[in-house]
Design an enzyme around this catalytic site. Structure first.
Site, PDB file in Angstrom:
ATOM      1  N   CYS A 429      -1.672  -9.964   2.851  1.00  0.00           N
ATOM      2  CA  CYS A 429      -0.907 -11.215   3.362  1.00  0.00           C
ATOM      3  C   CYS A 429      -0.257 -11.500   2.152  1.00  0.00           C
ATOM      4  O   CYS A 429       0.030 -12.963   1.864  1.00  0.00           O
ATOM      5  CB  CYS A 429      -1.669 -12.469   3.999  1.00  0.00           C
ATOM      6  SG  CYS A 429      -2.362 -11.862   5.523  1.00  0.00           S
ATOM      7  N   ASN A 430       0.063 -10.617   1.141  1.00  0.00           N
ATOM      8  CA  ASN A 430       0.806 -10.962  -0.114  1.00  0.00           C
ATOM      9  C   ASN A 430       1.856 -10.028  -0.231  1.00  0.00           C
ATOM     10  O   ASN A 430       2.091  -9.212  -1.152  1.00  0.00           O
ATOM     11  CB  ASN A 430      -0.277 -10.939  -1.340  1.00  0.00           C
ATOM     12  CG  ASN A 430       0.235 -11.575  -2.454  1.00  0.00           C
ATOM     13  OD1 ASN A 430       1.567 -11.604  -2.853  1.00  0.00           O
ATOM     14  ND2 ASN A 430      -0.348 -12.251  -3.147  1.00  0.00           N
TER      15      ASN A 430
END
Length: 811
Positions: A429-430
């Site tokens: 999620c980065n």
């Protein structure tokens, strides 16, 4: 391992294992994490683990005390309110924040804390939201609020922020990406709108690479932004600073007595595993007064009138922003987690986890293939051991083959799971850090999305480039043995000899085949997908494969197609088709009556509907409530039975991975995953069982695991010749019928399910053993997929049946 550990302790023993704490790391693991005996857990950046001692304290607390709603006035409610107040102070103490300057707002998690800031921040068309590329999506999502109010959003790269020079004089460079803006009706850029507020957001520790940001950046942004931003668009107004400390706080929370941060987001399950669904926003008092809140709820207002526009909001910062009743039982539980951390001390936890991460990085960097090429590419700052104190306990990497091509991260995750190692893969999620470290351009990211890639899917290599990474992360209870087992796993699985791991497209046992006699030993039909099948001496063929094979499926009430992977109980349903009676018979140990289903459809009693499976649309027939009730009882959950009617299903060439999977573009199937037929060789199964027995003799496994061919759910079992001869077959003839091979069958953990005496038993075998010698480009192959072939473009004529005993002629 003893000698290796001695070497480790020589280098890291001063920091490893809590030598000055009441318990050593070995004592902690033995007494408080007994459930990890056969598991290596290395996803502490995702969620760390609660200790058994911690949960005993929580349980004792909840069963010994009465906690009431803190909004009530009873004695139990008043006592709960005091517990909540104490918990707020513990959170502030954890960040070394004075209650005179900061308040603790409890939220449903770190994401909710970040969302609160984005929602309530005083955006204007002159505001700027600036955020580092290394940020979680939950931070980047704030930009939607900023852009929606006409503000500018700007991603930045921070360079040399970790390099300290004497005192305040250290070099920091911020490079701006393109400015993002949206046209918002009613707002015009540049119009005077009173005070202007800007927000700068960065993580205390990047959850992708483990890189720790120097918190002095907060001082520079707040006190001397022009010195570092260097552009007039970012110099207007007052700057506030937000730190996402969800990951970094587990080992190094921000010291708010030193750094004037305005907002800090925390997550408690990242600190000590339990409770989940609880986080906090630590907010500076003067910054909290700037936040604009529209919605009000129970607990946030002192008074309201239902039928006129009148409310009086509460003045307390916590009361104003905590909508409804806080999760007071979870809040009461965090003191038991803090007690664990305080007993070890954060500095000791940081040193302990850093020692493990440093050892892992150092060892992975040293790995070399036989040709001298590196096995592992690490992400973050790893060029010198002097930099290790700047890295959190995360190791993010990808693995390479000797020829320079990449191992897919899903392959690493799959094999790690078989070895009892739990880790994380993907972009975590980065997206900014992922693109930065993997060298993915905007065009790469867009084309990958257009090719069908989404978060958490199985695509890991596209156009020869990895689109994510492997991440291992350590927690306060991690041990040297955890790190060593992981490093040994990488060494044995990705550096072993040629007969254990592919360095291209080689499989052990594929050496061509001699002029050998093969014959068809058994034919198995599986009428209902993922349920038990039956064997037949002879069986007719159809355009879809074996007649009636996987012609029925079960669907949940939510629309999910049920499979053996999700519902192992489906394997206990047995089926049999009597062609002479035109009947499908189905039995289950959970149902008293045998179910009978006519093969000839009664169109007055069925309806047709559309479903989607494997990305294809199907027309299916549905059955009566009585039939559906029978299957619901059989598998212990509500479901419906559906029958194949037709589709435009075509096999396509999957070009989104380096491994091109050959699929036929013309043959029809019912509900099979990949092909009309699956063929397995009896000799190949025998060879696998010999290897499984050999593993017991070598001490790799305690008990022998033997499998029969049915574990692989083949349609056709052949006998004769040598093990794995079938790998080399391209065209085969069985009797007078012709078939084309579509390649090997890629195996998953379904083959590790054993259905014995009404129980589902799971293990790592036989997939783990197959992985040691049957891997090709991330695929673990066993058996081959077939399609019923036309001859010179025309349908085959004559007896359209297969018969046990028929000769099988390759090519």
């Amino acid at each position: 391992m003893a000698t290796a550990k001695e070497e480790f302790l020589k280098e890291f023993g001063e920091h490893y294992g809590y030598p000055n704490s009441p318990k050593t790391i070995d004592q902690i693991r033995a007494a408080e994490f007994n459930r990890l005996q056969n598991l290596v857990y290395l996803d502490h950046a995702g969620a760390t683990l609660y200790s058994e001692l911690q949960m005993e304290s929580v349980f004792k607390d909840l069963t010994s005390n009465v906690y009431g709603n803190p909004h009530s006035q009873s004695d139990s409610s008043s006592a709960t309110l005091e517990i909540v107040r104490d918990a707020r102070q513990q959170v502030l103490d954890y960040c070394n924040a004075s209650p005179k300057d900061y308040k603790c707002i409890f939220t449903s998690g770190a994401t909710a804390a970040l969302k609160l800031v984005g929602e309530a921040f005083p955006w204007s068309c002159n505001s700027n939201f600036m955020y580092t590329m290394e940020n979680h999506n939950s931070v980047i999502g704030i930009r939607e609020y900023a852009l929606g109010q006409g503000a500018a959003a700007i991603a930045v790269d921070v360079e040399d922020v970790h390099t300290r020079i004497e005192g305040e004089n250290f070099s920091t460079k911020i490079s701006l990406h393109q400015i993002q803006r949206r046209k918002v009706a009613g707002l015009r850029e540049g119009e005077p709108m009173g005070d202007v507020y800007n927000l700068f957001a960065f993580p205390s520790e990047c959850n992708f690479s483990g890189l720790r940001f120097n918190l002095d950046l907060a001082k520079i942004i707040k006190e001397d932004s022009s010195r570092i931003l260097g552009t007039s668009v970012c110099n207007n107004g007052r700057w506030l600073v937000l730190i996402d400390a969800a990951k970094g706080s587990a080992t190094m929370p921000p010291d708010l007595s030193k750094y004037p941060v305005d907002f800090v987001a925390l997550s408690f399950y990242k600190l000590f595993g339990y409770p989940t669904g609880l986080g906090a926003l630590v907010v500076r008092n003067d910054a909290a007064k700037l936040l604009k809140k529209s919605y009000f709820s129970g607990g946030t207002v002192a008074a309201s009138i239902a039928d006129i526009d009148f409310i009086k909001r509460r003045e307390g910062i916590e009361e104003l922003f905590e909508d409804g009743t806080v999760s007071f039982l979870s809040i009461a539980s965090i003191r038991h987690g803090f007690k664990i951390l305080n007993s070890l001390t954060l500095s000791a936890i940081s040193r302990h986890t850093t020692s493990l991460a440093s050892y892992t990085r150092k060892t992975l960097l040293a790995l070399r293939h036989s040709n001298g090429s590196s096995v592992c590419i690490l992400y973050g700052r790893h060029n010198s051991m002097e930099m290790c104190h700047e890295m959190g306990p995360i190791v993010s990497f990808n693995l390479k083959r000797p020829d320079g091509s990449w191992f897919g991260y899903r392959e690493v995750e799959k094999l790690a799971s078989l070895s009892g190692i739990q880790l994380r893969t993907g972009c975590f999620c980065n997206p900014g850090a992922c693109a930065k470290y993997l060298g993915l351009s905007h065009m790469d990211l867009i084309s990958n999305t257009e090719a069908g890639h989404v978060c958490w899917d199985d695509h890991d290599i596209i156009n020869g480039k990895p689109i994510g990474a492997v991440r291992v992360s350590f927690g306060y209870m991690s041990t040297y043995e955890d790190a060593k087992k992981f490093v040994d796993f990488v060494t044995s699985s990705f550096m072993s000899s040629r007969n254990h791991v592919d360095h291209g497209n080689q499989l052990e046992g594929v050496n061509g085949f001699l002029d050998t006699c093969y014959y068809l030993k058994s034919i198995t039909i599986y009428p209902i997908k993922s349920c038990g099948g039956f064997s037949a001496r002879s069986w007719p063929l159809s355009n879809n494969g074996l007649k009636h094979d996987r012609e029925w499926i079960l669907k949940s009430l939510s629309g999910e197609i049920l499979t053996l992977k999700r519902v192992p109980e489906m394997g206990f349903i047995s089926s049999f088709i009597d062609l002479s009676q035109g009947m499908l018979f189905v039995e289950s140990p959970h149902c008293k009556e045998k179910l009978q289903i006519k093969l000839q459809l009664d169109f007055s009693d069925v309806t047709i509907q559309d479903i989607e499976l494997h990305g294809q649309r199907y027309k299916v027939y549905s059955y009566s409530n009585e039939t559906n009730a029978w299957f619901s009882e059989a598998i212990g959950r509500p479901c419906t039975l559906l029958r194949y009617s037709g589709s435009n299903h075509e096999f396509v060439l999957d070009k989104t991975k380096d491994v091109v999977t050959c699929k036929d573009t013309n043959s029809a199937v019912c509900f099979a995953n990949e092909a009309q037929f699956l063929l397995v060789s009896e000799e190949s199964v025998s060879d696998l069982n010999k290897r499984l027995s050999s593993d017991v003799q070598k001490g790799i496994h305690v008990t022998a695991t033997q499998v029969n061919a049915s574990r692989f759910r083949p349609n056709l079992l052949v006998s004769g010749g040598r093990a794995y001869d079938e790998d080399g077959w391209r065209d085969i003839r069985i009797g007078n019928k012709y078939f084309r091979s579509l390649g090997g069958c890629n195996r998953c953990q379904i083959i590790n399910l054993a259905l014995n005496a009404g129980r589902v038993q799971k293990s790592n075998e036989p997939l783990a053993t197959l992985a040691s010698y049957r891997r090709v480009k991330g695929r673990i192959l066993f058996g081959i997929l077939l399609k019923y072939e036309s001859v010179n473009g025309e349908q085959q004529q004559g007896d359209s049946w297969l018969h046990v005993g028929q000769e099988v002629h390759p090519d």
